[in-house]
Design an enzyme around this catalytic site. Sequence first.
Site, PDB file in Angstrom:
ATOM      1  N   LYS A 118     -10.199  -0.772  10.762  1.00  0.00           N
ATOM      2  CA  LYS A 118     -10.333  -1.938   9.883  1.00  0.00           C
ATOM      3  C   LYS A 118     -10.677  -3.195  10.674  1.00  0.00           C
ATOM      4  CE  LYS A 118      -7.076  -0.136   6.463  1.00  0.00           C
ATOM      5  NZ  LYS A 118      -7.943   0.419   5.421  1.00  0.00           N
TER       6      LYS A 118
ATOM      7  N   GLN B 271      -4.432  -5.037   7.009  1.00  0.00           N
ATOM      8  CA  GLN B 271      -5.454  -5.941   6.452  1.00  0.00           C
ATOM      9  C   GLN B 271      -5.425  -7.320   7.094  1.00  0.00           C
ATOM     10  OE1 GLN B 271      -7.793  -4.923   4.564  1.00  0.00           O
ATOM     11  NE2 GLN B 271      -6.969  -2.971   3.842  1.00  0.00           N
TER      12      GLN B 271
ATOM     13  N   ASP C  80       3.190  -4.461   8.104  1.00  0.00           N
ATOM     14  CA  ASP C  80       2.002  -3.626   7.969  1.00  0.00           C
ATOM     15  C   ASP C  80       0.807  -4.563   8.121  1.00  0.00           C
ATOM     16  OD1 ASP C  80      -0.270  -2.462   6.951  1.00  0.00           O
ATOM     17  OD2 ASP C  80       0.679  -1.643   5.161  1.00  0.00           O
TER      18      ASP C  80
ATOM     19  N   HIS D  66       0.871  -1.180   0.000  1.00  0.00           N
ATOM     20  CA  HIS D  66       0.000   0.000   0.000  1.00  0.00           C
ATOM     21  C   HIS D  66       0.909   1.231   0.000  1.00  0.00           C
ATOM     22  CE1 HIS D  66      -2.669   3.015   1.940  1.00  0.00           C
ATOM     23  NE2 HIS D  66      -3.674   2.265   1.547  1.00  0.00           N
TER      24      HIS D  66
ATOM     25  N   CYS E 231      -4.854   2.638  -3.595  1.00  0.00           N
ATOM     26  CA  CYS E 231      -3.611   3.147  -2.974  1.00  0.00           C
ATOM     27  C   CYS E 231      -2.487   2.132  -3.106  1.00  0.00           C
ATOM     28  CB  CYS E 231      -3.809   3.522  -1.511  1.00  0.00           C
ATOM     29  SG  CYS E 231      -5.015   4.811  -1.282  1.00  0.00           S
TER      30      CYS E 231
HETATM   31  N1  7TS Z   1      -1.585  -0.637   4.759  1.00  0.00           N
HETATM   32  C1  7TS Z   1      -2.517  -1.378   4.157  1.00  0.00           C
HETATM   33  C2  7TS Z   1      -2.182  -2.766   3.714  1.00  0.00           C
HETATM   34  C3  7TS Z   1      -3.794  -0.849   3.975  1.00  0.00           C
HETATM   35  O1  7TS Z   1      -4.727  -1.596   3.400  1.00  0.00           O
HETATM   36  C4  7TS Z   1      -4.076   0.460   4.410  1.00  0.00           C
HETATM   37  C5  7TS Z   1      -5.404   1.123   4.160  1.00  0.00           C
HETATM   38  C6  7TS Z   1      -3.076   1.177   5.066  1.00  0.00           C
HETATM   39  C7  7TS Z   1      -1.832   0.598   5.210  1.00  0.00           C
HETATM   40  C8  7TS Z   1      -3.307   2.510   5.641  1.00  0.00           C
HETATM   41  O2  7TS Z   1      -4.151   2.412   6.727  1.00  0.00           O
HETATM   42  P1  7TS Z   1      -4.701   3.719   7.468  1.00  0.00           P
HETATM   43  O3  7TS Z   1      -5.701   3.196   8.428  1.00  0.00           O
HETATM   44  O4  7TS Z   1      -3.547   4.376   8.104  1.00  0.00           O
HETATM   45  O5  7TS Z   1      -5.306   4.568   6.378  1.00  0.00           O
HETATM   46  N2  7TS Z   1      -6.105   0.573   3.082  1.00  0.00           N
HETATM   47  C9  7TS Z   1      -7.212   1.096   2.483  1.00  0.00           C
HETATM   48  C10 7TS Z   1      -7.865   0.446   1.442  1.00  0.00           C
HETATM   49  O6  7TS Z   1      -7.515  -0.629   0.963  1.00  0.00           O
HETATM   50  N3  7TS Z   1      -8.899   1.187   1.045  1.00  0.00           N
HETATM   51  O7  7TS Z   1      -8.959   2.291   1.807  1.00  0.00           O
HETATM   52  C11 7TS Z   1      -7.901   2.240   2.711  1.00  0.00           C
END
Ligand code: 7TS
Length: 420
Positions: free
Chosen positions: A240, A217, A214, A137, A378
Amino acid sequence: MHTYQDILTSKKSGSGFDPDLIRETFPILKATVHGKKLVYLDNAATTQKPESVIKALDDYYRHLNSNIHRGVHALSEKATEAYEGVRDKARQFINAASNKEIIFLRGTTEGINLVAGSFGRSNVGQGDEVLITGLEHHSNIVPWQMLCNHTGSVLKVAPIDDKGEVILSEFERLIGPKTRIVAIAHVSNALGTVNPVKRMVAIAHAHGIPVLLDGAQAVPHFRIDVRDLDCDFYAFSAHKMYGPTGIGILYGKQSILEAMPPYQGGGDMIRSVTFEKTIFNDLPHKFEAGTPNIADTIGFGAAFDFLNGLDWNAVSHYEHELLTYASEVIGAIPGVRIVGTASDKAGVVSFVMDDVHPHDIGTILDREGIAVRTGHHCAQPVMQRFGIPATVRASFALYNTKEEIDELVRGIYAVKKVFH
Ligand code: 7TS
């Protein structure tokens, strides 16, 4: 209305898990969109929240609201206790060794930025290398790129194959004497690939290199044990995993966090300040400058309780059934191609359709009440790897059902009718 206890003890479905009962605890799932019943399949972007999380937020502002770590008055003491209690829950949830290893921050993105900014700037220099994978990501690419630009270090990328799996021999080959840190997605948000992270951590450690995972997910789908994984850092977001937005955790091994300089300066992260010199606070407060997100941390605590109340064997079995079913029925639609066919996947079916742009598919599905994400998710380098600008992504949570996947399939056929 069923009670939470009904849900915990229900054994209605073959997998020992009853999605209908779970659904009742998520108020938004009763919503309609464009006059149709909501089918929410955008869980990788953010999950919906159970009643207990919503109530915890409401209760906090009604009964507890106060700043923490500073007041001697009763409300401040209670709020501090509640906030620190969630740190305890988080430690247990990921099996960390100490509460000092649990840093509250905004989410996965901030966690990775903290490591790149603090560990990175003190340990990665001119000509050194940072290794990531081709599945990341943007949150696990851009902070490292910024670090490399700042320090004159080099970003290396372990490539992925046509199934969307990291090529492990390449991963290992790219770890060299100049590698200073490895950063890997536990689960890919764009394709759903589950990386063999325990093995990858062991490979990096055999070369003496620390690893950041990371976990954005992964946390909604499996139980995480950071000591078993032996990772050095693990970053994830509450939103999430059925918790509130704006709060997440960076886990770090205590010995590494102790050696890292603070990421931000301000209140709460200090022991004493004069104009000449500041002595920093102990872990974990050293990394929590300023008034933290108290309310959402307490909401996060309710999300941990919710997840701890589930039978995880049953949940995993059910989610696996859903993913297998979705892959079969979506993959069988003529003209549809699933992107990302790794042997180990979680929560995501990404697909493209002959001659129809994903955005058009998303718009037509939305009119049917079906929420999916379309675009590059992303993860533009993943799209580039497959030579496509975008996909449609259906992503699943434990409250989704096979009937909802059937709705999605009907929606995709409706798209075909419009375009062909
Ligand atoms: N890493 C992964 C694998 C992600 O899927 C996401 C967010 C992030 C980092 C960032 O997470 P945040 O909570 O700091 O924003 N992924 C997504 C997505 O797949 N669609 O919207 C956000």
